[in-house]
Design a protein around this motif. Structure first.
Motif, PDB file in Angstrom:
ATOM      1  N   TYR A   1      36.327   0.835  36.878  1.00 55.66           N
ATOM      2  CA  TYR A   1      36.368   1.368  38.129  1.00 55.66           C
ATOM      3  C   TYR A   1      36.803   2.990  37.608  1.00 55.66           C
ATOM      4  N   ALA A   2      37.981   3.273  36.918  1.00 57.15           N
ATOM      5  CA  ALA A   2      38.601   4.501  36.503  1.00 57.15           C
ATOM      6  C   ALA A   2      37.285   5.344  35.814  1.00 57.15           C
ATOM      7  N   PHE A   3      36.470   4.625  34.585  1.00 53.46           N
ATOM      8  CA  PHE A   3      35.512   5.061  34.248  1.00 53.46           C
ATOM      9  C   PHE A   3      34.288   5.603  34.983  1.00 53.46           C
ATOM     10  N   LEU A   4      33.999   4.951  36.141  1.00 49.84           N
ATOM     11  CA  LEU A   4      32.932   5.250  37.052  1.00 49.84           C
ATOM     12  C   LEU A   4      33.532   6.477  37.906  1.00 49.84           C
ATOM     13  N   ASN A   5      34.751   6.217  38.431  1.00 55.56           N
ATOM     14  CA  ASN A   5      35.351   7.428  39.180  1.00 55.56           C
ATOM     15  C   ASN A   5      35.518   8.642  38.690  1.00 55.56           C
ATOM     16  N   GLN A   6      35.851   8.638  37.024  1.00 56.28           N
ATOM     17  CA  GLN A   6      35.829  10.016  36.649  1.00 56.28           C
ATOM     18  C   GLN A   6      34.499  10.745  36.280  1.00 56.28           C
ATOM     19  N   ASN A   7      33.744   9.916  36.057  1.00 51.14           N
ATOM     20  CA  ASN A   7      32.271  10.519  35.849  1.00 51.14           C
ATOM     21  C   ASN A   7      31.693  10.721  36.958  1.00 51.14           C
ATOM     22  N   LEU A   8      31.714  10.019  38.082  1.00 50.35           N
ATOM     23  CA  LEU A   8      31.292  10.647  39.547  1.00 50.35           C
ATOM     24  C   LEU A   8      31.928  11.746  39.914  1.00 50.35           C
ATOM     25  N   THR A   9      33.263  11.990  39.613  1.00 48.03           N
ATOM     26  CA  THR A   9      33.969  13.330  39.926  1.00 48.03           C
ATOM     27  C   THR A   9      33.448  14.496  39.217  1.00 48.03           C
ATOM     28  N   HIS A  10      33.083  14.000  37.952  1.00 52.67           N
ATOM     29  CA  HIS A  10      32.480  15.239  37.310  1.00 52.67           C
ATOM     30  C   HIS A  10      31.130  15.627  37.868  1.00 52.67           C
ATOM     31  N   LEU A  11      30.167  14.693  37.966  1.00 54.50           N
ATOM     32  CA  LEU A  11      28.759  14.569  38.582  1.00 54.50           C
ATOM     33  C   LEU A  11      28.761  15.475  39.552  1.00 54.50           C
ATOM     34  N   LEU A  12      29.705  15.038  40.867  1.00 55.59           N
ATOM     35  CA  LEU A  12      29.611  15.586  42.011  1.00 55.59           C
ATOM     36  C   LEU A  12      30.285  16.949  41.845  1.00 55.59           C
ATOM     37  N   GLY A  13      31.132  17.124  40.990  1.00 58.22           N
ATOM     38  CA  GLY A  13      31.812  18.492  41.097  1.00 58.22           C
ATOM     39  C   GLY A  13      30.847  19.465  40.602  1.00 58.22           C
ATOM     40  N   PHE A  14      30.020  19.358  39.705  1.00 54.69           N
ATOM     41  CA  PHE A  14      28.813  20.058  39.262  1.00 54.69           C
ATOM     42  C   PHE A  14      28.192  20.537  40.472  1.00 54.69           C
ATOM     43  N   GLY A  15      27.953  19.662  41.489  1.00 52.15           N
ATOM     44  CA  GLY A  15      26.933  19.946  42.624  1.00 52.15           C
ATOM     45  C   GLY A  15      27.660  20.582  43.620  1.00 52.15           C
ATOM     46  N   GLY A  16      29.101  20.681  43.686  1.00 54.58           N
ATOM     47  CA  GLY A  16      29.979  21.260  44.695  1.00 54.58           C
ATOM     48  C   GLY A  16      30.343  20.105  45.624  1.00 54.58           C
ATOM     49  N   GLY A  17      30.019  18.884  45.323  1.00 47.57           N
ATOM     50  CA  GLY A  17      30.477  17.949  46.151  1.00 47.57           C
ATOM     51  C   GLY A  17      31.789  17.338  45.811  1.00 47.57           C
TER      52      GLY A  17
END
Length: 475
Positions: A90-106
């Motif tokens: 969960y933590a790994f998925l959450n961290q990578n999802l945060t970075h991915l969405l952060g690049f798109g402004g989400g």
């Protein structure tokens, strides 16, 4: 409690004596209580996960047999995987999802949380899954006695870090009355002592040498960096095979045989293909039987088999942990194995021009050297605390400035460890696919007791018998 702790030794002796005092029909109760108490000393709250996985696997084992449908099987597997996926990834998925969405402004809608991974969850989950699949394949009948099945999943020698045992092997032995046999008690204690030697004399001391290097690689010279890298696969081998020896020895004292998890000199394999046949055998055979073979039924072409290998080693890396370092480690191993398979014929033709006899000592030595260094350079991704630390260490190793001046005093701490590793290898050379107790039994009385004395002195003098966790507890 760690298997290398003094507390565990007292616990093991208590379990051993009470086990043989009880009638056979009550022994499963004692072993189940011992397993749950053992887990309680680690993470009391997560006992509910162990109990839940046991209940799900037991119930779905009977449903899979009754309905004989793939849907029932996959539903059971999915329910077993849910706790593993949540707590470990969960933590790994959450961290990578945060970075991915952060690049798109989400903004990531998932809450930030890093749960503590329950110890042993990867091991008993895989055992439970293999139980369901074996029933679906017709290799195994569902266990009707819930107590025996719960004891199988909570068997304390294997609970924290394997071996990943198959249900048929262990359940058969649990159901069979195990009379006290002196030779089993002695053989078990010998394996426990040998495992303690590997762990507390070798692995712990190697860890003490190389951990500071990972923290601050820029402070060390090239030779120290190289020696640290050289010791990585040996430290992991001593740590994990030491654990496996203690687990096998503990079970052997109770009359139960577990599968071997390591070849004795797997670190001296002449190829990475041979290496993976003898390294963490219970895990590699699990992936072979439940992932690789089913995939190979769908993709039988050479390229398809190579793709299957990459999938297996991607999953192997992911199984070890939710970091990009572990994933990269798995993929690098997969790529090297694909290269070995794809170039096998060409390499044989090339090397026969140099050495007509491919079994010549020099050719074998160079093959071992190459395979070991591949494991050494890929192993840094498994052992280093982060990918950044990995690149810093490798960058320092290949920097010319690090090799100009070497303080010989910095190399002295490595000498006793290298000598102790030589002693271990000397014993392993004599095993030749025999079990350690069998080798010791072939010695005369003087040699046998000398071996006991030397190992005990080394453990008591240089060992760090403590609750220091084994490396594979984190997986």
């Amino acid at each position: 409690m760690s298997l290398s702790s003094t507390l565990y030794l007292f616990f093991l002796l208590l379990v051993f004596f009470v086990y043989y005092l009880l009638p056979h029909r009550f022994r499963w109760v004692w072993l189940l209580l011992a397993g749950y108490f053992f887990y309680f000393t680690w993470q009391p709250f997560y006992l509910i996960l162990l109990a839940s996985s046991t209940t799900v696997a037991y119930g779905f084992g009977r449903l899979v047999k009754q309905f004989k449908s793939r849907f029932t099987l996959w539903l059971g597997i999915g329910l077993l995987l849910l706790p593993l996926l949540f707590f470990k990834y969960y933590a790994f998925l959450n961290q990578n999802l945060t970075h991915l969405l952060g690049f798109g402004g989400g903004v990531n809608p998932l809450p930030a949380w890093s749960p503590v991974v329950p110890i042993g969850i990867s091991f008993y989950t895989f055992q439970a899954i293999s139980y369901l699949v074996d029933i679906r394949r017709g290799y195994l009948k569902p266990e009707r006695h819930f107590g025996y099945f719960a004891t199988y999943l909570a068997f304390f020698p294997t609970l924290s870090a394997g071996p990943i045992e198959r249900a048929k092997r262990v359940l058969t032995q649990l159901r069979t009355p195990q009379p006290f046999r002196y030779e089993n008690a002695v053989a078990g204690l010998q394996l426990v002592a040998w495992g303690l030697f590997k762990k507390v004399v070798l692995a712990n001391h190697i860890s003490g040498l190389i951990d500071p290097v990972f923290v601050q690689p820029g402070a060390y010279s090239g030779p120290v960096l190289y020696l640290s890298l050289f010791l990585i696969p040996l430290q992991i081998f001593c740590d994990f095979s030491g654990y496996s020896d203690i687990a096998l020895g503990s079970a052997r004292m109770l009359g139960i045989r577990l599968m071997r998890n390591f070849d004795d000199r797997v670190y001296a394999s002449p190829s990475r293909i041979e290496f993976w046949k003898g390294w963490h055998i219970s895990l590699t055979s699990w992936f072979r039987d439940y992932i690789y073979f089913p995939l190979s039924k769908q993709l039988r072409s050479r390229n398809g088999l190579y793709l299957n290998l990459m999938i297996v080693y991607f999953l192997t890396g992911l199984w070890h942990g939710a970091t990009w370092g572990y994933i990269l480690w798995g993929l690098l191993n997969g790529l090297w194995l694909v290269a070995e398979h794809a170039t096998k014929e060409q390499r044989q033709v090339f090397f026969r021009r140099i050495w007509p006899d491919l079994n010549a000592p020099l050719h074998r030595f160079l093959s071992i050297l190459l395979a070991f260094h591949v494991g050494m350079f890929t192993g840094v991704f498994l052992r280093a605390p982060s990918i950044g630390a990995t690149w810093s260490l490798l960058g320092g190793l290949f920097s010319k400035n690090r090799w100009h001046v070497t303080d010989l005093a910095t190399l002295k701490p490595f000498l006793p460890v290298l000598m102790a590793l030589g002693l271990m290898d000397l014993i392993n050379r004599q095993l030749k696919n025999r079990e350690l107790p069998e080798l010791i039994a072939s010695y005369g009385g003087f040699s046998r007791w000398s071996f006991y004395l030397i190992v005990c002195i080394l453990i008591l003098t240089f060992g760090r018998i403590s609750d220091s966790p084994f490396f594979y507890y984190q997986f």
